[in-house]
Scaffold this motif. Structure first.
Motif, PDB file in Angstrom:
ATOM      1  N   VAL A  81      47.531 -14.860  92.657  1.00  0.00           N
ATOM      2  CA  VAL A  81      47.675 -14.479  94.341  1.00  0.00           C
ATOM      3  C   VAL A  81      49.512 -14.227  93.827  1.00  0.00           C
ATOM      4  O   VAL A  81      49.748 -13.029  93.618  1.00  0.00           O
ATOM      5  CB  VAL A  81      47.620 -14.159  95.126  1.00  0.00           C
ATOM      6  N   LYS A 133      51.693 -10.478  92.373  1.00  0.00           N
ATOM      7  CA  LYS A 133      52.789 -10.360  92.966  1.00  0.00           C
ATOM      8  C   LYS A 133      54.051 -10.438  92.450  1.00  0.00           C
ATOM      9  O   LYS A 133      54.618  -9.827  92.573  1.00  0.00           O
ATOM     10  CB  LYS A 133      52.583 -11.167  94.223  1.00  0.00           C
ATOM     11  N   TYR A 167      48.623  -3.635  96.396  1.00  0.00           N
ATOM     12  CA  TYR A 167      48.639  -4.649  95.990  1.00  0.00           C
ATOM     13  C   TYR A 167      48.544  -5.723  96.787  1.00  0.00           C
ATOM     14  O   TYR A 167      47.105  -6.500  96.580  1.00  0.00           O
ATOM     15  CB  TYR A 167      50.117  -4.866  96.451  1.00  0.00           C
ATOM     16  N   CYS A 173      45.016  -8.096  96.433  1.00  0.00           N
ATOM     17  CA  CYS A 173      45.373  -9.859  96.497  1.00  0.00           C
ATOM     18  C   CYS A 173      44.821 -10.306  97.557  1.00  0.00           C
ATOM     19  O   CYS A 173      44.128 -11.618  97.577  1.00  0.00           O
ATOM     20  CB  CYS A 173      47.227  -9.921  96.887  1.00  0.00           C
ATOM     21  N   SER A 200      42.892 -14.385  98.285  1.00  0.00           N
ATOM     22  CA  SER A 200      43.515 -15.233  99.597  1.00  0.00           C
ATOM     23  C   SER A 200      42.613 -15.997 100.027  1.00  0.00           C
ATOM     24  O   SER A 200      42.219 -16.687  99.994  1.00  0.00           O
ATOM     25  CB  SER A 200      44.136 -14.876  99.975  1.00  0.00           C
ATOM     26  N   ASN A 204      49.830 -11.140 101.014  1.00  0.00           N
ATOM     27  CA  ASN A 204      49.384 -10.301 100.007  1.00  0.00           C
ATOM     28  C   ASN A 204      50.173  -9.187  99.490  1.00  0.00           C
ATOM     29  O   ASN A 204      48.959  -8.705  98.829  1.00  0.00           O
ATOM     30  CB  ASN A 204      47.782 -10.563 100.818  1.00  0.00           C
TER      31      ASN A 204
END
Lengths: 219, 223
Positions: A152, A156, A194, A198, A202, B66
């Motif tokens: 993740v 980013k 995003y 992600c 997670s 996130n």
């Protein structure tokens, strides 16, 4: 003045997202290979290789990723080659990812009980055989959740490559904003994309960690 | 490679660098204090707070954790004005760092709170403390002590992440480096110098945080 629908904006952002995904995959795969090499250096018996890996990790974890990107971008240029943004971006992200993965994996290897090393040594295994057949298979189990979690951070991290001019999701967001004058909508959508990339990672990292703990308790 | 390294510009431009360092320090000081406070509140909600509030805090934490910091920053600086909230570069950078650290630290602090033995809550209740008093006087400080190393690392990560605030023209250390490279065309040297400064700042910040730890958690100092 041209009117842009939400679909126009979203379509362009999604087209740019593939570069975010490609760069993330390249960085993660490359970083994994270099990270594994760092892991071996970090737990080696030779003092100077341990010191090298330690300072490498300190350096890359102690400075901003953005600076590493700038240095890769302008530093490679010193060799007289014209550096495309994707090359600098890929190189810096691979080296940065390697530092973190190397350190995460070192923790996992060190979590393996000392008796395992002694047992495998007493079977006459060499250092590499010990790693290959005894230590790494066990360390891998512990390593999966934090490694997935770190992916993740890699996704980013790719957002920063927009600053040195690599056109991916964030850069597309800026470009589309400049065309549509709708920063709220555009950056909101960028954030959403995003998040969609992600969040599953997670979540699966959390779930894997919980599963692993349950397995541990039943031992 | 026949490139002549040239650091002579340092004499002319050190005020810019000094100012950049000052702003980076200010950003992380404000961000760390307010971010950790926000993190404590959010951690309290998620661990012990009212049930109706939990999904909101969980949503905030997941959303921030996130998405990239750069996009959060752009959303606050470029996006929020269309809702009528216009912030200066520094205020926007401050807010983005607080919101970012708030989410990350709340997860860390929550882990600390949830590791508190049940007996501590019962002991607080048996002294006729309200749940809030128990949290404030019995649970909070040992919880923070438990996770202080992890929290310190997160603060350092946010400090290094603050390099991107130069992208909204907040005049931090990276902004100074960009300014110098555009004036002197000594890009590589400018970024090497500022990277070295960041490294020193990161090491110092770690020291400061462990000293803060010693001050807040006297039991550890007494040991």
């Amino acid at each position: 003045m041209i009117e842009f629908t939400i679909w126009d904006i979203l379509r362009n952002l999604l087209l740019a997202s593939r570069w975010t995904i490609v760069l993330s995959l390249v960085s993660f795969a490359g970083g994994g290979v270099v990270g594994l090499a760092l892991l071996f250096l970090r737990i080696s018996r030779r003092k100077w290789t341990r010191a090298f890996a330690k300072y490498y990790i300190e350096l890359f974890q102690g400075t901003p990723l953005l600076m590493q990107l700038f240095i890769a971008f302008f530093g490679l240029g010193l060799f007289g080659i014209d550096v495309p943004a994707w090359l600098a971006a890929g190189l810096a992200l691979i080296l940065w990812t390697a530092a973190f993965l190397g350190e995460i994996w070192r923790g996992c290897v060190e979590a393996i009980a000392k008796g395992q090393w002694e047992a495998s040594a007493s079977l006459g295994m060499g250092r590499l055989q010990q790693m290959r057949y005894v230590i790494l298979p066990q360390a891998l189990r512990i390593a999966v959740p934090p490694t997935v979690g770190f992916s993740v951070q890699v996704i980013k991290g790719t957002a920063l490559t927009s600053i040195i001019g690599f056109v991916e999701l964030s850069k597309a967001g800026t470009v589309v904003t400049n065309a549509t004058f709708q920063p709220f909508t555009v950056y909101g959508l960028v954030a959403l994309i995003y998040f969609v990339l992600c969040w599953p990672l997670s979540k699966s990292s959390q779930i894997l960690e919980r599963k692993l703990n349950v397995a541990h308790r039943n031992h | 490679m026949n490139y002549q390294f040239e650091f002579g510009w340092l004499f002319e431009y050190y005020p810019q660098i000094a100012k950049g360092i000052a702003i980076t320090i200010e950003l992380i000081a404000v961000g760390a204090v307010a971010g950790i406070l926000l993190g404590i509140v959010c951690a309290w909600v998620r661990a012990l707070g009212p049930a109706w509030l939990k999904p909101f805090v969980a949503g905030y934490v997941e959303l921030i954790r996130n998405t990239p910091f750069l996009i959060q920053l752009f959303f606050i600086f470029f996006g929020l004005p269309s809702l009528g909230l216009q912030l200066s570069e520094l205020k926007a950078a401050n807010l983005a760092m607080i919101v970012n650290l708030g989410a990350y630290s709340s997860e860390i602090i929550r882990a600390g709170i949830q590791a508190t033995p049940r007996g501590q809550f019962e002991a607080g209740a048996s002294l006729a403390m309200s749940p809030f008093e128990t949290f404030r006087h019995v649970v909070l400080v040992p919880s923070l002590e438990r996770i202080w190393p992890a929290l310190s690392s997160q603060v350092v990560i946010v400090m290094l992440g603050s390099a991107v605030v130069s992208q909204i023209a907040a005049e931090d250390l990276t902004f100074a480096a960009n300014f110098i490279q555009s004036r002197t065309f000594r890009a590589f040297e400018a970024y090497i110098v500022s990277t070295a400064v960041y490294l020193v700042l990161a090491i110092l910040l770690r020291q400061v945080l462990s000293m803060v730890g010693w001050a807040i958690f006297p039991r550890r100092a007494a040991r």
